[in-house]
Design an enzyme around this catalytic site. Structure first.
Site, PDB file in Angstrom:
ATOM      1  CB  ILE A   1      -0.927  -0.035   1.231  1.00 46.50           C
ATOM      2  CG1 ILE A   1      -1.770  -1.317   1.187  1.00 46.50           C
ATOM      3  CG2 ILE A   1      -1.813   1.207   1.270  1.00 46.50           C
ATOM      4  CD1 ILE A   1      -2.583  -1.588   2.410  1.00 46.50           C
TER       5      ILE A   1
ATOM      6  N   PRO B   1       1.734   5.615  -0.535  1.00 46.48           N
ATOM      7  CG  PRO B   1       3.480   6.904   0.337  1.00 46.48           C
ATOM      8  CD  PRO B   1       3.183   5.580  -0.319  1.00 46.48           C
ATOM      9  CB  THR B   2      -1.184  10.783  -1.721  1.00 46.02           C
ATOM     10  OG1 THR B   2      -1.400  11.711  -2.752  1.00 46.02           O
ATOM     11  CG2 THR B   2      -1.176  11.534  -0.416  1.00 46.02           C
ATOM     12  CB  THR B   3       3.523  12.020   0.815  1.00 49.78           C
ATOM     13  OG1 THR B   3       3.625  10.689   1.326  1.00 49.78           O
ATOM     14  CG2 THR B   3       2.473  12.780   1.590  1.00 49.78           C
ATOM     15  CG  ASN B   4       7.313  10.051  -0.401  1.00 54.05           C
ATOM     16  OD1 ASN B   4       7.526  11.251  -0.487  1.00 54.05           O
ATOM     17  ND2 ASN B   4       7.405   9.406   0.749  1.00 54.05           N
TER      18      ASN B   4
ATOM     19  N   GLY C   1       0.113   6.572   6.835  1.00 57.07           N
ATOM     20  CA  GLY C   1      -0.171   7.061   8.183  1.00 57.07           C
ATOM     21  C   GLY C   1      -0.571   5.936   9.137  1.00 57.07           C
TER      22      GLY C   1
ATOM     23  N   GLY D   1       5.300   3.861   9.085  1.00 56.46           N
ATOM     24  CA  GLY D   1       4.268   4.804   9.486  1.00 56.46           C
ATOM     25  C   GLY D   1       4.717   6.246   9.597  1.00 56.46           C
TER      26      GLY D   1
ATOM     27  CB  CYS E   1       7.754  10.090   6.540  1.00 57.04           C
ATOM     28  SG  CYS E   1       8.879   8.932   5.752  1.00 57.04           S
TER      29      CYS E   1
ATOM     30  CD  GLU F   1      -2.270  17.632  15.086  1.00 60.86           C
ATOM     31  OE1 GLU F   1      -2.306  16.685  14.279  1.00 60.86           O
ATOM     32  OE2 GLU F   1      -2.805  17.601  16.217  1.00 60.86           O
TER      33      GLU F   1
END
Ligand code: NAD
Length: 480
Positions: free
Chosen positions: A136, A138-141, A221, A239, A272, A374
């Site tokens: 699965i 991520p959208t970030t990388n 996440g 994570g 991250c 955050e």
């Protein structure tokens, strides 16, 4: 952000041409890894796994080289697509990230065999594949993770069903097709990497439950890491982080400031591992902020910080336990519309027009400010002043939230560095450099965008995706 249409048209034409002509020149309808259903995607990856098992390590390495070359050649178009589709990050940094994983991700040489020989013969323990892995991403990388995971998992002899983030769907599908096309062109099996054409959380759930998926890998996440760890299957969880930077009074302050701005602004803070908050010893904090402004940070103060909070955070009323006063307390969530956006764009939302050279929004806050607590994933960097290095380390451990992901320190004092590294227990600890030195940009060591803190594999490489198997030969092949 406007994607260069010529570039897209050229690549589309090339992929379509490849899709109509097999390596031998025959017409083919190969989907290059993309299927309508999870069942089809898993079945194709299982078939590919069986074919890959029949090939030598030398052939496996040739296939990986074809993947590396295609990823490198398409680094720019994939970077442009990712920024265009997800609305996040910086094209020039995503190109660096794509090229980095294409060239530097370890291959089959990462697999090591252990042997014992003696009176009773020879015993080997080898690193063998799991089979079909569900990954699965991520959208970030998006493409960096697909390229890096793809190389590692195939080098270890597996095939992979990807479950990309829906907001990076088109880009992820293009990356998978491009890499599969290169494998087929090199004479390798079709569908070493597969996915469904319309990824969703539901499709990811079906993939996780599929009996032919032998291992799960989640890069994302806390929700998705929890989901794979609750699956009942072997799982690797990479994570969230919230990397604190500590700067003490012994640091080279000008260099620290330059490195912090560079690391925090890399791909607009999407990695991250990127610097998320600075904790500075009071005696050098003003000098540090002055240098950060010199190297591309724009400092906001007072009501500007309040205004920015209203833009980049959404407020929620969280219920307290029964009997508590007050009955509710404020909590915050990050406004996803600003994740990975340019500092200039973010500042424009509070009425500030700054030059393009501004890469980071700097603000001094209290230790319990939501910007500190955050994981913002945007180039907004809070700085907290504390009285000494011990207070800095204590606060850094607290705001890292036990993720044990990444921490950074600028210091010349070996005792302070050791104390911080021991206290924070992160997977990556970077000293006197931007955070990205921790994944091999300007630092030693190989890169990955799947950093498995929760499950302990650390910076994943092919061996992370293997199972150990023992082979025992009795009374032979020992020549001692
Ligand atoms: P995200 O958690 O929103 O999504 C990650 C992936 O998980 C997506 O493909 C999404 O569709 C899927 N997903 C989410 N919840 C799921 C569920 N319950 N079941 C199945 N699939 C689910 O994260 P994101 O916004 O794409 O990425 C940013 C987050 O990922 C940050 O927290 C960042 O720190 C973390 N991250 C960690 C690493 C690492 O190596 N440790 C690398 C990159 C990103």
């Amino acid at each position: 952000m406007i994607v260069d249409d010529n570039l897209i048209a050229r690549v589309t034409a090339e992929v379509l041409a490849q899709m109509q002509n097999s390596p031998s020149g025959e017409k083919t309808n190969t989907p290059y890894g993309i299927f309508d259903t999870v069942d089809e995607a898993v079945a194709a990856a299982l078939k590919a796994y069986k074919e890959l098992r029949g090939l030598s390590l030398e052939r496996r390495e040739e296939i990986i080289q074809a993947i590396r070359d295609a990823a490198y050649e398409n680094a720019e178009v994939l970077a442009r697509m990712a920024v265009e589709e997800s609305g996040m990050g910086r094209i020039e940094d995503k190109i660096i990230k794509n090229r980095l994983v294409a060239r530097q991700t370890p291959g089959t040489e990462d697999l090591k065999t252990e042997a014992w020989s003696g009176d009773k013969g020879l015993t080997l323990v080898e690193m063998a594949p799991f089979g079909v892995i569900g990954a699965i991403t991520p959208t970030t990388n998006p493409t960096e993770t697909i390229i890096g995971n793809g190389i590692c998992m195939i080098a270890a002899g597996n095939t992979v069903v990807f479950s990309p983030h829906p907001t990076a769907r088109k880009t992820s599908v293009r990356a998978i097709q491009t890499l599969n096309a290169a494998v087929e062109k090199a004479g390798g099996p079709a569908n070493l990497m597969t996915a469904v054409a319309e990824p969703s959380i539901e499709a990811a759930g079906r993939m996780m439950q599929h009996p032919d998926i032998r291992m799960l890998v989640a890069t994302g996440g806390p929700g998705v890491v929890k989901a794979v760890l609750s699956s009942g299957k072997k799982a690797i969880g990479a994570g969230a982080g919230n990397p604190p930077v500590v700067v003490d009074e012994t640091a080279d302050i000008a260099k620290a400031a330059r490195d912090i701005v560079a690391g925090c602004s890399f791909d607009n803070n999407l990695p991250c591992i990127a610097e998320k908050e600075v904790i500075a010893v009071g005696s050098i904090a003003d000098e540090l902020m002055a240098y950060m402004r010199k190297y591309g940070a724009y400092q906001i103060t007072g009501s500007q910080i309040e205004q920015l909070m209203k833009v980049i955070l959404t407020e929620k009323e969280a219920k307290m336990a029964t009997g508590c006063t007050p009955k509710t307390r404020k909590s915050y969530a990050v406004n996803k519309d600003y994740v990975g956006k340019d500092a200039k764009y973010i500042l424009s939302k509070i009425g500030l027009d700054v030059p393009d050279s501004i890469k980071v929004v700097l603000c001094e806050t209290e230790a319990d400010h939501p910007f500190v607590l955050e994981e913002l994933m945007m180039p907004v960097l809070p700085l907290v002043q504390v009285k000494d290095v011990d207070a800095a380390i204590e606060l850094a451990v607290k705001v890292e939230h036990g993720n044990r992901h990444t921490a950074i320190m600028h210091s010349k004092n070996v005792d302070n560095m050791t104390k911080y590294a021991r206290a924070i227990e992160t997977t990556i600890f970077v000293k006197n450099a931007p955070s990205y030195a921790g994944i091999g940009v300007g630092g030693e060591g190989y890169p990955t965008f799947t950093i498995a803190g929760p499950t302990g594999e650390g910076l994943t490489s092919p061996r992370s995706f293997t199972r150990l198997r023992r082979c025992v030969l009795v009374d032979a092949f020992s020549i001692v």
